[in-house]
Design an enzyme around this catalytic site. Structure first.
Site, PDB file in Angstrom:
ATOM      1  CE1 TYR A 112     154.266 128.458  61.057  1.00  0.00           C
ATOM      2  CE2 TYR A 112     154.751 126.279  61.898  1.00  0.00           C
ATOM      3  CZ  TYR A 112     155.177 127.531  61.526  1.00  0.00           C
ATOM      4  OH  TYR A 112     156.499 127.873  61.620  1.00  0.00           O
ATOM      5  NE  ARG A 126     151.693 120.662  53.128  1.00  0.00           N
ATOM      6  CZ  ARG A 126     152.793 119.999  53.483  1.00  0.00           C
ATOM      7  NH1 ARG A 126     153.946 120.627  53.506  1.00  0.00           N
ATOM      8  NH2 ARG A 126     152.733 118.732  53.809  1.00  0.00           N
ATOM      9  CG  HIS A 144     158.884 135.888  67.314  1.00  0.00           C
ATOM     10  ND1 HIS A 144     158.860 137.146  66.736  1.00  0.00           N
ATOM     11  CD2 HIS A 144     158.439 136.045  68.581  1.00  0.00           C
ATOM     12  CE1 HIS A 144     158.427 138.022  67.635  1.00  0.00           C
ATOM     13  NE2 HIS A 144     158.155 137.386  68.756  1.00  0.00           N
TER      14      HIS A 144
END
Length: 178
Positions: A112, A126, A144
């Protein structure tokens, strides 16, 4: 503005039934509105942006052309999904993030944090994770391929077993430079 009609088809895949919802693009060719590991198209409709949500859907009588790319992906051509047109709508960050997701190579997942950098917003970890969660076109916009910053699987709308299967499949078929 609503798009009408949309067509869908469900095919069997190794991790389970996979449904694709498409509409005609400006050139008359199919564009993916939503997709995922379900055999119930009504599970896909809520994730389509309200301005793109079809007024009705119908099962495709013939094979949707996009299914050729899906079949090629399962057969080992993990790049077959790269050129499939997708239509999603949201604000600028999400739209840019979904475009950036399509640049994450098969077999070389991002975290991320690195995905946030790929999006040009290194502190927006986030928000990058949120872009993955809000992606309606699973597989074609390969959310994914983004893992937790600590290396864990993180979440996936269609379940972590499906995510793990996809990552393993891509790792065993991708030709990623070392």
């Amino acid at each position: 503005m609503t798009i009408a009609p949309a067509r869908y088809a469900t095919v069997d895949t190794p991790p389970g039934p996979f449904t694709v919802l498409v509409t005609a693009g400006p050139d008359g060719k199919d564009v993916v509105l939503a997709s995922g590991w379900t055999d119930d198209v009504t599970e896909l409709l809520p994730v389509v942006h309200r301005s793109l949500r079809p007024t009705w859907v119908e099962r495709a009588d013939d094979d949707l052309p996009v299914l050729a790319a899906v079949a090629a992906f399962w057969a080992g051509d993990v790049t077959a999904i790269d050129g499939v047109p997708v239509r999603q709508r949201s604000g600028p960050f999400l739209t840019d993030a979904w475009d950036a997701l399509r640049t994450v190579p098969a077999g070389a997942p991002d975290t991320y944090a690195s995905f946030a950098q790929r999006c040009g917003r290194p502190t927006a970890v986030r928000a990058a994770a949120g872009a993955c969660a809000k992606n309606a076109a699973a597989l074609f916009v390969p959310c994914h391929r983004v893992l937790s910053t600590g290396g864990g699987l993180g979440g996936f709308r269609w379940g972590t077993p499906v995510k793990r299967w996809l990552l393993d499949h891509e790792a065993s078929h991708a030709s990623v430079p070392a």
